[in-house]
Every structure is written in C-alpha cells, then in structure tokens.
Write an enzyme that holds these catalytic residues in place. Structure first.
Site, PDB file in Angstrom:
ATOM      1  N   HIS A  95      36.401  48.391  10.700  1.00  0.00           N
ATOM      2  CA  HIS A  95      35.953  49.777  10.819  1.00  0.00           C
ATOM      3  C   HIS A  95      35.356  49.992  12.202  1.00  0.00           C
ATOM      4  CE1 HIS A  95      35.757  50.720   6.219  1.00  0.00           C
ATOM      5  NE2 HIS A  95      36.931  50.988   6.749  1.00  0.00           N
TER       6      HIS A  95
ATOM      7  N   ASP B 291      32.811  51.440  13.529  1.00  0.00           N
ATOM      8  CA  ASP B 291      31.399  51.226  13.857  1.00  0.00           C
ATOM      9  C   ASP B 291      31.048  49.754  13.988  1.00  0.00           C
ATOM     10  OD1 ASP B 291      31.852  51.055  11.085  1.00  0.00           O
ATOM     11  OD2 ASP B 291      29.783  51.531  10.584  1.00  0.00           O
TER      12      ASP B 291
ATOM     13  N   HIS C 287      34.180  45.228   0.100  1.00  0.00           N
ATOM     14  CA  HIS C 287      34.195  46.526   0.765  1.00  0.00           C
ATOM     15  C   HIS C 287      35.555  47.170   0.490  1.00  0.00           C
ATOM     16  CE1 HIS C 287      32.634  49.548   3.318  1.00  0.00           C
ATOM     17  NE2 HIS C 287      33.307  49.242   4.417  1.00  0.00           N
TER      18      HIS C 287
END
Length: 304
Positions: A63, A65, A138
C-alpha cells in the site's frame, strides 16, 4: 545495543504534524528500516539520522502509505555516494513493485538484492540480526517482523584452564569455533555458559488481531503495533478494513507479556490519540502512545 526510532505514527496519509509509520533500528554501524511511505525522508532528517548506513529495508506490504517514499530514499542514498548493496525484503512481487517505482530513480551507484517472502513465516540472518517475517491478516498480503539480537553465554575461564587450553584459543572458542589442541578437538560448548537473554523488537501494522502476532511478540522488549482507532465504536470499521483498534493491540501485548507496547499507525481522523491512553492502559499498563521520532535504546539486561 539496539537504537530504535519510530519515524512516524500515521496511517493512510501524512499530516502536517504526523509522518507515515516507519521504523529505523540501528545496530553495529548498520541500519534496518521498516517501510518507507511518502515524506519518510523528512522525518529521518528531523531525527538527525543518516540514510547511508541503511543496509536492509523491510516492506510490510504494497500500500502506498508504506512504500511510496522509496524512490526518493533510493536517490538520496545514491547521492550520499553509497556503493554497498541494499537488501530489500518484502512479500512476493517486491522486486517487480520496487523496479516499477524505480522508473523515476533508474540509475543508482549500488545494487539492490531482493528477498521475496512466500511462506507464512521466514527467518533471515541480516546485519548480525535474526529477522523473522510472519504473515498477518490484511486485505492484501502483509507481514509483521521481529528483529532479534542474540547473546551468547559467558566464557568460563575456569573450564578453559581446567582443559589446559592456552589463552590464544579462548577467543575462537568464544566466537563459536572449534579448535584443535595437542591432537584433540574442543568445541565452544565446553567453555561457554548458557545463552543469555538477547534483545527483541516486534513490529506489526495493518492487520486484524491474530494469535500468530502475539506468538511472535513473546519475549519482546518492545512491541510496536498499530492502534488505528481509539473510538470503541470504530470496531466495525476496523474489521471491514482489516485494521486494529488500540484495545485489540493492547490485548495482543497482554497475551505476549511484552516489556513495552508502542501504538502507531493512527487514522487521519484520530486527532488526539492520547485521550484514549487511560482506557488502553487498563488492558495493558505498559502502553505508550507512539509519536513521531519517539526513540529508545535497548541494552542487555546487565548493561542497563
């Protein structure tokens, strides 16, 4: 000794006063970094640490970030005249992902070695440290990491003297080597005591609570875990987005009986994380709310 710095404690997007979650661990002249989101370099600069000694980068998942700051970091390391190889560890596909990002950082004066994680658990030996990657839960493949510094037992001088070993052979035995003296082999276990407690840091973000997280956190001097939401009513959102609340992280710390818990990876909507500290500490008293550039030096027990 392990030198720890939580570079940032934000999730999803950097804020004016909150950098994205990233960690640096320094040991014996080398640095291990976990994740590198947008603007991570700025936090490193503010801390006054160096980019050049980063020898290992551990990527939790893909991801933005957690990885979008990588091209800029690589360029900065190159501009620092680094020539030593960099090892990047991450989920399967990490080489493809990093090379795609390198379209804007194509020429570097050092090589990159990739280690692609494909199993639920993998153990690596890097920079004199034992690094264990463990898969978490996740919405894309994601790993947590434990970083351990082992410590051998004390050298037994009396045992070495009783064996008649000359002083010149003591050092190799202390290093775990086998030596031969007067036609006989001697191994390190003959003169070394039992292994002593080492140092351990466990890091986990972007996951629902799982028993495997607590299992890997057992024995940790420091457990850094996401506490994305502090509001109890956000539990449903945490479940949908596969994140954790602060209270769930505290329960994992309690199960693992870690020495200390730092919460991190706060939601951008979480303006004042500290307002929840009292309730979290009711579950696990040794909890600290992470903040940007929070540091700690971990020493062996008898060196503190």
């Amino acid at each position: 000794m392990l030198d720890i710095c939580l570079l940032g404690c934000g999730g999803m997007m950097p804020l004016p006063n909150r950098a994205l979650t990233s960690l640096m661990v320094r040991y014996n002249g080398s640095t291990v970094m976990i994740d590198c989101g947008e603007a991570t370099q700025l936090s490193v600069r503010r801390q006054g640490w160096s980019f050049k000694p980063i020898d290992v980068l551990l990527v939790t998942h893909f991801h933005a970030d957690h990885i979008s700051g990588l091209p800029g970091l690589l360029l900065t390391m190159g501009n620092a005249e680094r020539t030593e190889p960099l090892t990047i560890v991450g989920p399967a596909g990490v080489e493809r992902v990093v090379n795609s990002l390198r379209v804007i950082a194509p020429e570097l004066p050092f090589t990159i070695k990739f280690v692609e994680l494909k199993e639920k658990e993998e153990v690596l030996q890097l920079c004199g440290l034992t690094i264990t990657a463990f898969r978490v839960n996740h919405n894309i493949t994601c790993y947590g990491y434990s970083i351990e510094l082992a410590r051998s037992g004390k050298f037994n001088v009396e045992a070495a003297k009783a064996l008649g070993l000359p002083v010149t052979l003591w050092n190799p035995l202390q290093k775990g080597q086998t030596v031969t003296y007067e036609g006989k082999e001697y191994t390190s276990d003959m003169v070394m005591g039992q292994d002593r407690k080492g140092l351990k840091v466990t890091y986990c973000t972007d996951s629902r609570p799982m028993p495997v997280i607590a299992e890997h956190a057992v024995g940790s001097d420091l457990f850094i875990c996401e506490g994305m939401y502090g509001e109890p009513e956000e539990i449903q959102k945490a479940k949908e987005k596969k994140h954790m609340t602060m209270y769930e992280a505290a329960e994992l710390a309690k199960q693992a009986d870690v020495s200390e818990l730092w919460l991190t990876h706060y939601s951008p909507s979480l303006i004042k994380p500290k307002q929840y500290i009292d309730e979290v500490q009711k579950i696990f008293p040794r909890t600290e709310m992470g903040k940007d550039r929070m540091t700690k030096v971990l020493n062996f027990e008898d060196e503190e």
